[in-house]
Motif scaffolding. Structure first.
Motif: not given
Lengths: 310, 543, 506, 100, 97
Positions: E74, E77, E81, E84-85, E88
């Motif tokens: 977990l 994961l 994410t 990545q966010l 971005r």
């Protein structure tokens, strides 16, 4: 050895708290507050209160964190600043707060030496409730009225939040998703919820005998639902819609029904017949978990923005 | 409830029930005609009910009514003036748009003022006292003119002050008493023993002095009474002011006596008597002159009560009541007369003016009139020292004032000779004028203990006559100095109070700033913290 | 642990009904949707009033306090509900005011144009019922943490009422109210924690026996009392009350002013007079009396200065609750007598009730006048006595009760307090009471003067205002006046259930 | 010195300090959002005091007294609801909506 | 057997701790956001993996071990994410400026 860890933890907590207060930039202050919430969870572990640690991290750290982040995003630049405080004023307030803390410290140090406790009384009553976890026993049996009222407090806060919607949009759909959705978030929203739901249900189920329980499980489920809504996979429900209202009111209504049955089958309001105590409590917990999940998610989602489809 | 008790109960309750009936629009529209009937039960009670008659009500209302000697005398005069003024008002107000409002306020004031004369227990005395003073406000501002409004505001401010003083006095009086609502008589009985005796007497004197209008607390009277419509000012000056008199009669310890406070009352009374005359002479409006004459007469009454209190002789209360009745009737007649003079012209004017002359001079103590009777009755009480001399001088002063009034009234006649007063107004005035002669004559033997014939003897006439001549002489002297008219504005000292206005405004602005500062978030937070430390520290250190 | 203090008495279940009935109604409205809100609310109002009256009858009939141990778990582990004479009086007062306000709102929301949106109506009914339940818990609760949850329930029900009309400035007032009340509750919670740490029990009766003047209790009581002062908006901490109570709609501000701020005051009364040991109670009483006196004088002058009607009434609320705080030194009770036998106790309770009735009547009447005139600037309200005679009479009668003019309830309360001040030897309190009455006379009279004045501009038409709306305000005002006739002394309703308590602390 | 170093007393004092810091934040910060954060820190401090009380009251086989723990759980949920309502009010203030 | 397991645990957990230290140092020293992001996500995930591996032998029951692995998965994961966010977001800010 553990003492060293405790001192480090307390030092970390205090510095983070001071940092949150002094930090000029709102956003980083809130992020520091998030870290503060998580550290607090560790403190609760050191105080041998796993149930509270779970609640603190889930609701105190996570829930309040996302609430404040969304608030900061909405208020950045637009929020008007109230009266600023002069230097001597700040000093006076600081001295006052220090004095209050000192008085509090003195009171904490001067507690009666054989600490008066209700642990033995709670242990005796545990058998009557059929539960293993004493905290859940206190929450749902000994002081059940507090939990019932506290559930109504959450619902009332939600009704209060909903009442801030414009007249036209009342009962409509709250605005949760903002702008376009980054792909990784959508990916996470597809992968994580199944695990989240399993963990939530597990926490609710194990709550009867080991640390866990309604509010912690409810928060996890609420987090999952929020994740799905944030990722735009599912649109937020209409606040005046029947399913949402039933989900919200279902928990407390079942709780009240069982409580009133106590008049007939057990010896008074909020009393459970001895044989059926555990199943009844589990049923109440299940309904409450659902209601808490719905209520917390809607509290974070905020008042309705788009008009309802009559 | 025996018949007299029922009649006694009707005194306050009949007008009160009329006031309550006014809630229905139908009744209120027609209530104006009932003004004359409302006080009649009181008049009957004053005459028929034996002295010392009692009426006690069941627990929820806890009301006890008692009729004693001074109460009966005052009640008779008051009731008569109220009904006469009521008839007068009925005809005067027939077409006034605000007559319904006027009627309701009239009934309430009537209930309060008549009830005060008969009430026997402490709480209800305060209730009726409050009713009389607050309802009178409605009569004062009836004409809605700016001076009436100003008079009303000053009147209420001082009336509320009087009530506050009275409330603390009554509470201190009844504090030690086991019964929650004791009888006035029983409470005054053990007043002498109570440790707070002086405090209570001072507060009573202050409270009732404010109501009677003794200097320096008289400022509202010369403003309020002229502002009201004629019948209302007649009743205000004639009866409602007597609330202070009956209050002093009921609550001052005449049996035990308080020499020091007695002399204080005498001093204030004498000053007020002279002050009323001196300022009255400088006034231009007839009603204001009459108001100042009331102030002066109240001074005389205060002297009578002061003497009674100093010598610890309860008889003074009866004499004061007798003098008060005389003042009620004469002053009421004078006020109504002023109203009538304004609307009569030609030959009939001279007749009315003549009668007004008789009334005015009777206030100064003209022989054969009620004034003379009152002065003779109170002569033995005052003794023969400097006080008697001062009183006769005051009598001369009031004659001076009355002559000044008559000079002012000379050119009050209506322009065309043909106008004549309405019968509805003229008849009540005549009744009151007649009563002002008849009632004192009939009461004189009972009060003074000598036959009426003794009045006609030459030395009695001379004893009353020479102050009159002195007054006339003084008038001639003063006549040559016309510049004095309008020198002192109405309500004299209150104008000084007006200069204090900006001081009050700056103080309240100061408080406003403090509040704005206190309600800023950091200041309130600091207040919270400071309070916590203060309370916590105090509890920890001392406990 | 200490011997069990609480045993469920026969009438005990009534207490549970009083507490839980409004909560059930709130949930029913949430489940059944907005259309059913008014009907459910009306039914609950009737039932709640019946329960309150039944409790009083049971109290008078049995002459002892009603108790109910919730869930059959005896304190200190479980929670008990207990209603003595004073609580019974508070319950009936709350029921009366809430029912009157409910009827007022029912007629108000029934009107075609001034009816308010569906959001406003549904939220008002739910908040009114939740508020009622919270008040009932505060008056009958015996467990400190249970009272904390009730206080929070009260705040969460009151805050949305403040910004019910959706304007930005009322939202700002609501936020300031919420934050300041939150600080108050958290300080109260801190005090509860310290008390549990020191005595191991949260039950008020048990604490009354165990409490000794030691540091932990002193700090705890100080924090709890100051926290409750913040929620009751006493003088130095009244920053949130005027904008909040003036901004709320008429029926909401009536309930806020008359009832909501009475809950923290009732708790302070219980804490100082029941729990605090003698010396601590005396000291706290002195400080509270000084604050109360300052509140009476300062805020009465502020009320005199206000240009807007609702702000004036709000400031008058802060002033009038000052009277409730000068009760503490007067009711401290000497060596022999305990607090509830002193006349100041009866006077304080009567002031609490008569202020609630009078203030709610005044706010409702003011609401009607503002609705007809369209604004609440006092200067331009000339002649509203002629336009709305019933509302003006209601306002006048309520004003008389606030001023303490006989025969109103306010007068009897002030008389009892004055007598207590004279007997107990507090001249400065007696002077404060009198000055307060005078100043109250000032600001009430300012409005009555406007009512009687003849206005230059034509009187606005009262088309939209049905007579029933005004009659509810008049009924409350008459109740405030008739309170003066209730014979309190002979059978001592307010002393029921108290004489039996052997207060170890005092 | 050893008395003060048991975990319950240490965290109790830490709670007292947090109450001071939280109260300072709520009262002295001009920004409304910062006040809400201050309230949460104040609440956290208070709950730590409860935690210390619970830890001292260990007994009958439990590491800590369950009653204060239950109180804290209820307290945290109530504090969260309060923050949610405060945040909603704050957002309502920030959005420029014509007064409906 | 237990001696070997203890040695393995000590070695693995200390290696994990070292990696965490490196990650923290990277966070403090690196100039811009993207490189700091790089340091954190790489070092912490590997560090956590080593610690979990090190603790596995110490676990009493198999279920406990499985739970540890779930925790690690977990964490992987959500860290992936989140980074990545963040990347971005940083990219978009840089593009706006």
């Amino acid at each position: 050895m553990m003492l060293l860890f405790d001192i480090a933890l307390v030092a970390g907590l205090l510095t983070l708290a001071v940092h949150v207060v002094r930090e000029p930039d709102e956003r980083s202050a809130i992020i520091a507050f998030l870290a503060f919430g998580l550290l607090l969870g560790l403190a609760w572990i050191r105080l041998a209160a796993p149930d509270v640690a779970l609640t603190e991290i889930a609701i105190g750290g996570g829930g309040t964190g996302i609430l404040l982040l969304r608030a900061e995003a909405a208020v950045r630049g637009r929020g008007k600043h109230e009266e600023s405080v002069t230097r001597p004023g700040k000093l006076a307030i600081a001295v006052g707060c220090a004095a209050i803390s000192a008085g509090l410290g003195l009171a904490v140090l001067s507690f009666a030496s054989p600490a008066p406790t209700l642990a033995p009384a709670a242990a005796e009553g545990l058998s009557a409730t059929g539960l293993g976890n004493p905290v859940t026993a206190v929450l749902l049996a000994y002081r059940a009225l507090d939990t019932l009222l506290e559930k109504v407090v959450v619902l009332l806060a939600l009704i209060g939040v909903w009442s801030l919607a414009p007249d036209a949009a009342w009962g409509g759909v709250p605005a949760v998703r903002s702008g376009e959705i980054p792909q990784p978030l959508a990916y996470l929203a597809r992968i994580l919820p199944p695990f989240g739901v399993v963990i939530g249900v597990y926490m609710f189920w194990v709550g009867a005998d080991a640390p866990g329980g309604t509010f912690q499980a409810g928060t996890v489920l609420a987090a999952m639902w929020l994740l799905v809504m944030l990722a735009g996979l599912r649109s937020p429900p209409e606040t005046a819609g029947l399913p949402l209202r039933l989900a919200l009111a279902g928990g407390p209504i079942l709780f009240l029904a069982i409580a009133f049955l106590g008049f007939a089958f057990a010896d008074g309001f909020l009393a459970y017949p001895k044989a059926l105590a555990k199943p009844l409590i589990l049923a109440i917990e299940a309904a409450l978990t659902l209601s808490v999940a719905a209520a917390l998610a809607m509290l974070v989602a905020g008042p309705a923005r788009r008009a309802p489809t009559r | 409830m025996s018949a007299p008790a029922f009649l006694l109960a009707a005194v306050p309750l009949f007008p009160l029930s009329l006031a309550l009936c006014c809630l229905s629009n139908w009744f209120r529209a027609r209530a104006l005609a009932l003004l004359v009937l409302a006080p009649l039960p009181a008049l009957a009670a004053a005459i028929l009910v034996p002295k010392g008659g009692f009426a006690i009500f069941p627990p929820p209302f806890r009301l006890t009514l008692v009729l004693d000697e001074p109460g009966a005398i005052l009640l008779a005069g008051a009731a008569l003036l109220w009904s006469a003024a009521g008839a007068y008002a009925a005809s005067l107000m027939a077409r006034d748009p605000g007559r319904q409002r006027f009627t309701v306020w009239w009934f309430l004031t009537l209930t309060g003022s008549l009830g005060l004369f008969v009430v026997g227990d402490v709480v209800n005395f305060y209730l009726l006292f409050t009713l009389a003073s607050l309802a009178a406000y409605g009569l004062i501002i009836h004409e809605q003119s700016p001076p009436a409004h100003r008079a009303g505001v000053i009147y209420v401010a001082l009336a509320l002050a009087a009530e506050a003083l009275l409330l603390i006095a009554l509470v201190m009086l009844a504090a030690g008493h086991p019964d929650a609502n004791p009888l006035i008589r029983s409470v005054v009985m053990d007043l002498a023993a109570s440790p707070m005796r002086d405090g209570i007497v001072v507060l009573f004197i202050l409270g009732f002095a404010l109501k009677m209008g003794l200097v320096p607390l008289h400022v509202w009277l010369p403003l309020a009474h002229p502002a009201a419509p004629t019948p209302a000012s007649a009743v205000l000056s004639g009866v409602v002011v007597k609330a202070g008199v009956i209050g002093l009669i009921r609550f001052l310890p005449f049996e035990a006596g308080a020499p020091f406070w007695g002399s204080v009352l005498i001093g204030v009374g004498v000053i007020t008597a002279y002050y009323g005359v001196l300022v009255g002479v400088t006034q231009k409006r007839a009603k204001t002159i009459l108001a100042y004459s009331t102030v002066s007469q109240m001074g005389l009454l205060a002297v009578l009560l002061g003497v009674g209190l100093a010598n610890a002789d309860p008889e003074a209360a009866h004499l004061a009541a007798y003098y008060a009745v005389h003042h009620t009737l004469v002053k009421g007649a004078l006020f109504l007369g002023v109203g009538i003079l304004a609307v009569t012209g030609g030959r009939r004017f001279r007749l009315v003016f003549l009668l007004m002359g008789v009334l005015a001079l009777s206030l100064g103590g003209m022989p054969l009139t009620s004034g003379a009777l009152a002065k003779l009755a109170t002569k033995p009480l005052l003794g023969y020292g400097w006080l008697a001399g001062a009183m006769t001088l005051a009598g001369a002063g009031s004659t001076l004032l009355m002559l000044h009034l008559l000079l002012i009234l000379r050119h009050y006649a209506a322009e065309d000779a043909a106008t004549s007063p309405l019968l509805g107004q003229f008849m009540p005035w005549l009744v009151v004028t007649a009563a002002s002669l008849v009632i004192p004559w009939s009461l004189y033997p009972a009060v003074a203990g000598e036959p009426a014939a003794s009045l006609v003897t030459p030395d009695a006439l001379w004893k009353v006559g020479w102050p009159l001549l002195l007054g006339a002489g003084a008038m001639l002297l003063v006549q040559r100095w016309p510049g004095r008219l309008g020198m002192i504005p109405e309500g004299d000292i209150v104008v000084l109070a007006q200069t204090g206005q900006p001081l009050m405004r700056s103080l309240s602005n100061r408080i406003g700033e403090i509040d704005v500062h206190l309600r800023r978030w950091p200041a309130a937070g600091l207040g919270l913290i400071a309070l916590a430390i203060l309370l916590g520290g105090a509890l920890m250190l001392r406990a | 642990m200490t011997a069990a203090l609480h045993a469920t008495t026969p009438g005990g279940f009534l207490l549970v009904l009083a507490v839980i009935l409004p909560v059930c109604a709130v949930l029913a409205i949430l489940a059944c949707g907005p259309r059913s809100a008014a009907r459910i609310a009306m039914a609950t109002l009737a039932a709640g009033l019946a329960v309150a009256v039944a409790i009083t009858v049971e109290l008078v009939w049995s002459g002892a306090a009603l108790t109910y141990v919730v869930g059959a778990w005896r304190p200190p582990l479980g929670i008990a509900l207990r209603a003595d004479g004073l609580s019974g009086a508070m319950l009936v007062m709350t029921a009366l005011v809430v029912v009157a306000v409910g009827l007022f709102a029912r007629v108000q929301y029934g009107l075609r144009e001034g009816g308010g949106s569906e959001r406003e109506r549904t939220t008002f009914w739910q908040m009114l019922l939740a508020l009622w339940s919270a008040l009932n818990i505060v008056f009958v609760g015996e467990d400190l943490f249970n009272l904390y949850v009730a206080l929070e329930l009260l705040t969460f029900a009151a805050v949305p009422l403040v910004c019910l009309d959706g304007r930005a400035e009322t939202a700002n007032a609501a936020l300031r109210y919420l934050l300041f009340a939150l600080i108050g509750s958290l300080l109260y919670l801190l005090g509860v924690g310290l008390i549990y740490g020191q005595y191991g029990t949260l039950d008020l009766l048990a604490l009354a026996r165990l409490s000794r003047p030691d540091p932990a209790l002193s700090v705890a009581l100080a924090l709890m009392i100051v926290g409750l002062l913040a929620k009751a908006a006493l003088f130095p901490l009244h920053l949130w009350l005027p904008p909040a109570h003036a901004g709320a709609p008429a029926q909401a501000s009536a309930v806020l002013s008359a009832l909501v701020i009475k809950a923290p005051i009732f708790l302070i009364l219980r804490l100082v007079l029941d729990v605090a040991p003698g010396q601590v109670a005396f000291l706290a009483g002195q400080l509270l009396a000084v604050l109360g006196a300052a509140s009476i004088l300062f805020c009465s002058v502020m009320a005199l200065r206000q240009a807007r009607l609702k702000l004036m009434i709000a400031y008058s609320t802060v002033a009038q609750i000052g009277y409730l705080f000068i009760v503490f030194p007067l009711a401290a009770g000497g060596a022999g007598t305990s607090p509830w036998e002193t006349i100041a106790w009866t006077g304080g309770a009567l002031q609490l009730i008569s202020h609630a009735l009078a203030k709610s009547a005044m706010f409702l009447a003011a609401g009607i006048v503002i609705k007809v005139y369209g604004h609440d600037r006092i200067a331009d309200l000339g002649g509203f006595g002629r336009a709305l005679p019933i509302s003006a009479t209601a306002f006048g009668l309520a004003g008389l009760s606030l001023m303490g003019v006989p025969p109103s309830g306010g007068f009897v309360a002030k008389c009892l307090l004055l007598t207590a001040a004279v007997i107990e030897g507090y001249p400065w309190l007696a002077v404060t009471i009198l000055l307060g009455g005078l100043l109250a006379g000032g600001y009430v009279f300012r409005i009555i003067d406007k009512a009687l004045a003849v206005s230059a501009s034509p009187l606005p038409s009262r088309a939209g205002v049905p007579r029933r709306l005004e009659l509810t305000a008049l009924a409350l005002a008459i109740a405030a006046v008739l309170l003066g006739f209730v014979p309190l002394r002979p059978f001592g309703f307010l002393q029921i259930g108290r004489s039996g308590l052997a207060m170890a602390g005092l | 010195m050893t008395v003060a170093l048991q975990p319950s007393v240490l965290f109790g004092l830490c709670g007292a300090a947090l109450v001071g810091i939280g109260l300072f934040a709520v009262v002295s910060s001009p920004g409304l959002l910062r006040r809400i954060v201050g309230c949460n820190i104040l609440g956290a401090g208070i709950f730590l005091v409860f935690g210390a009380v619970a830890r001292r009251g260990a007994g009958a086989g439990f590491e800590a007294d369950p009653v204060p723990q239950a109180l804290v759980i209820t307290g945290i949920v109530v504090a969260f609801s309060a923050s949610a309502l405060a945040v909603a009010l704050l957002k309502r203030l920030a959005e420029p909506r014509s007064d409906a | 057997m237990s001696g070997l397991a203890d040695i393995a645990t000590i070695v693995l957990v200390s290696a994990g701790a070292l990696l965490f230290l490196a990650g923290a140092l990277g966070l403090l020293r690196f100039p811009d956001t993207l490189s700091r992001l790089h340091a954190i996500s790489k070092a912490d995930n590997l560090g956590l993996g080593l610690i979990v591996l090190g603790l596995l032998p110490q676990m009493a029951s198999l279920a406990g071990g499985l739970k540890l692995l779930c925790i690690w998965l977990l964490a992987q994961l959500s860290a992936a994410t989140a980074s990545q966010l963040l990347a971005r977001a940083v990219h978009r800010d840089r593009a706006d400026r």
